[in-house]
Design a protein around this motif. Structure first.
Motif, PDB file in Angstrom:
ATOM      1  N   ILE A  17       0.868  -1.173   0.000  1.00 40.47           N
ATOM      2  CA  ILE A  17       0.000   0.000   0.000  1.00 40.47           C
ATOM      3  C   ILE A  17       0.909   1.229   0.000  1.00 40.47           C
ATOM      4  N   ALA A  18       0.898   1.953  -1.110  1.00 44.77           N
ATOM      5  CA  ALA A  18       1.736   3.146  -1.249  1.00 44.77           C
ATOM      6  C   ALA A  18       0.869   4.286  -1.764  1.00 44.77           C
ATOM      7  N   ARG A  19       1.078   5.466  -1.185  1.00 39.29           N
ATOM      8  CA  ARG A  19       0.300   6.633  -1.589  1.00 39.29           C
ATOM      9  C   ARG A  19       1.234   7.808  -1.832  1.00 39.29           C
ATOM     10  N   ARG A  20       0.957   8.532  -2.899  1.00 38.26           N
ATOM     11  CA  ARG A  20       1.619   9.804  -3.213  1.00 38.26           C
ATOM     12  C   ARG A  20       0.534  10.863  -3.273  1.00 38.26           C
ATOM     13  N   ALA A  21       0.716  11.914  -2.501  1.00 41.53           N
ATOM     14  CA  ALA A  21      -0.320  12.948  -2.392  1.00 41.53           C
ATOM     15  C   ALA A  21      -1.618  12.237  -2.042  1.00 41.53           C
ATOM     16  N   ASP A  22      -2.630  12.336  -2.869  1.00 40.10           N
ATOM     17  CA  ASP A  22      -3.918  11.680  -2.589  1.00 40.10           C
ATOM     18  C   ASP A  22      -4.174  10.501  -3.523  1.00 40.10           C
ATOM     19  N   GLU A  23      -3.119   9.946  -4.099  1.00 36.30           N
ATOM     20  CA  GLU A  23      -3.301   8.837  -5.039  1.00 36.30           C
ATOM     21  C   GLU A  23      -2.541   7.597  -4.575  1.00 36.30           C
ATOM     22  N   TYR A  24      -3.128   6.468  -4.855  1.00 39.60           N
ATOM     23  CA  TYR A  24      -2.581   5.171  -4.453  1.00 39.60           C
ATOM     24  C   TYR A  24      -1.946   4.475  -5.644  1.00 39.60           C
ATOM     25  N   LEU A  25      -0.887   3.722  -5.372  1.00 36.60           N
ATOM     26  CA  LEU A  25      -0.266   2.900  -6.406  1.00 36.60           C
ATOM     27  C   LEU A  25      -1.176   1.707  -6.669  1.00 36.60           C
ATOM     28  N   ILE A  26      -1.630   1.597  -7.908  1.00 37.31           N
ATOM     29  CA  ILE A  26      -2.566   0.553  -8.332  1.00 37.31           C
ATOM     30  C   ILE A  26      -2.015  -0.092  -9.590  1.00 37.31           C
ATOM     31  N   VAL A  27      -2.158  -1.394  -9.698  1.00 27.61           N
ATOM     32  CA  VAL A  27      -1.768  -2.073 -10.926  1.00 27.61           C
ATOM     33  C   VAL A  27      -3.011  -2.535 -11.673  1.00 27.61           C
ATOM     34  N   GLU A  28      -2.896  -2.466 -12.976  1.00 25.28           N
ATOM     35  CA  GLU A  28      -3.938  -2.982 -13.858  1.00 25.28           C
ATOM     36  C   GLU A  28      -3.417  -4.311 -14.376  1.00 25.28           C
ATOM     37  N   GLU A  29      -4.189  -5.360 -14.179  1.00 28.03           N
ATOM     38  CA  GLU A  29      -3.738  -6.693 -14.556  1.00 28.03           C
ATOM     39  C   GLU A  29      -4.787  -7.421 -15.382  1.00 28.03           C
ATOM     40  N   ARG A  30      -4.322  -8.405 -16.128  1.00 27.56           N
ATOM     41  CA  ARG A  30      -5.225  -9.231 -16.932  1.00 27.56           C
ATOM     42  C   ARG A  30      -5.166 -10.645 -16.373  1.00 27.56           C
ATOM     43  N   ARG A  32      -7.205 -14.304 -16.931  1.00 32.80           N
ATOM     44  CA  ARG A  32      -8.145 -15.075 -17.767  1.00 32.80           C
ATOM     45  C   ARG A  32      -8.929 -14.161 -18.721  1.00 32.80           C
ATOM     46  N   GLY A  33      -8.189 -13.229 -19.337  1.00 30.85           N
ATOM     47  CA  GLY A  33      -8.773 -12.352 -20.346  1.00 30.85           C
ATOM     48  C   GLY A  33      -9.510 -11.140 -19.814  1.00 30.85           C
ATOM     49  N   GLN A  34      -9.667 -11.004 -18.522  1.00 32.85           N
ATOM     50  CA  GLN A  34     -10.402  -9.884 -17.919  1.00 32.85           C
ATOM     51  C   GLN A  34      -9.428  -8.911 -17.255  1.00 32.85           C
ATOM     52  N   ARG A  35      -9.672  -7.615 -17.422  1.00 32.45           N
ATOM     53  CA  ARG A  35      -8.867  -6.588 -16.755  1.00 32.45           C
ATOM     54  C   ARG A  35      -9.388  -6.346 -15.349  1.00 32.45           C
ATOM     55  N   TYR A  36      -8.445  -6.143 -14.400  1.00 40.42           N
ATOM     56  CA  TYR A  36      -8.777  -5.844 -13.008  1.00 40.42           C
ATOM     57  C   TYR A  36      -7.817  -4.793 -12.474  1.00 40.42           C
ATOM     58  N   LEU A  37      -8.233  -4.105 -11.404  1.00 39.71           N
ATOM     59  CA  LEU A  37      -7.364  -3.210 -10.661  1.00 39.71           C
ATOM     60  C   LEU A  37      -7.071  -3.835  -9.301  1.00 39.71           C
ATOM     61  N   ASN A  38      -5.848  -3.640  -8.831  1.00 41.36           N
ATOM     62  CA  ASN A  38      -5.414  -4.245  -7.581  1.00 41.36           C
ATOM     63  C   ASN A  38      -4.256  -3.424  -7.025  1.00 41.36           C
ATOM     64  N   GLN A  39      -3.966  -3.587  -5.753  1.00 44.04           N
ATOM     65  CA  GLN A  39      -2.689  -3.104  -5.254  1.00 44.04           C
ATOM     66  C   GLN A  39      -1.633  -4.080  -5.754  1.00 44.04           C
ATOM     67  N   PRO A  40      -0.369  -3.665  -5.848  1.00 42.35           N
ATOM     68  CA  PRO A  40       0.672  -4.653  -6.168  1.00 42.35           C
ATOM     69  C   PRO A  40       0.626  -5.739  -5.086  1.00 42.35           C
TER      70      PRO A  40
END
Length: 152
Positions: A17-30, A32-40
């Motif tokens: 869990i990492a935050r810069r200013a008011d934003e969080y580090l989030i990864v976009e991953e695929r 089984r063919g579907q896109r998702y957002l997650n923390q690293p």
């Protein structure tokens, strides 16, 4: 109650869990063919401590160096079907710029997103752990890292 012996009782994972200013580090991953957002995040490998695992996962999925500072919390999912997960969320600081190495397989991009942007997005979150961790972070939940003991 009978327990199945063909599925693990718990899958142990970590999330950075990492935050810069008011934003969080989030990864976009695929997955089984579907896109998702997650923390690293990812599984703790055999022989790794929780801190070693979160440092590795953040680097592999975002290319940022991660320095753990505090424990955010433990998140447990116990579905009626499938694998049960225990996620250890660890707060940390990241360096200013990611390195030039390629992202881990399945990771499409690393982003910084505000809580509002995460709530508005049409890309689904990988699990309810994503919003639970951000909620707890914003509520000021923090625990010392010395709660985490590694016995090798």
């Amino acid at each position: 109650m009978e327990y199945s012996t063909d599925r693990p009782l718990v899958s142990l994972t970590v999330a950075g869990i990492a935050r810069r200013a008011d934003e969080y580090l989030i990864v976009e991953e695929r997955i089984r063919g579907q896109r998702y957002l997650n923390q690293p995040a990812g599984h703790v490998e055999p022989g790794e401590t929780l801190l070693e695992a979160v440092i590795r996962e953040v680097r592999e999925e975002s290319r940022f160096a991660f320095e753990p500072t505090e424990l955010l919390g433990l998140y447990h999912d116990n579905p009626h079907q499938g694998r049960r997960v225990l996620r250890v969320a660890i707060i940390g600081e990241i360096n200013e710029a990611p390195d030039d190495e390629p992202l881990d397989d399945g990771i499409l991009a690393a982003h910084f997103m505000s809580r509002a942007a995460l709530e508005r997005t049409t890309i689904p979150h990988r699990s309810p752990f994503v919003t639970a961790a951000i909620r707890d972070f914003e509520q000021g939940r923090r625990y010392p890292l010395d709660l985490l003991h590694s016995i090798r």
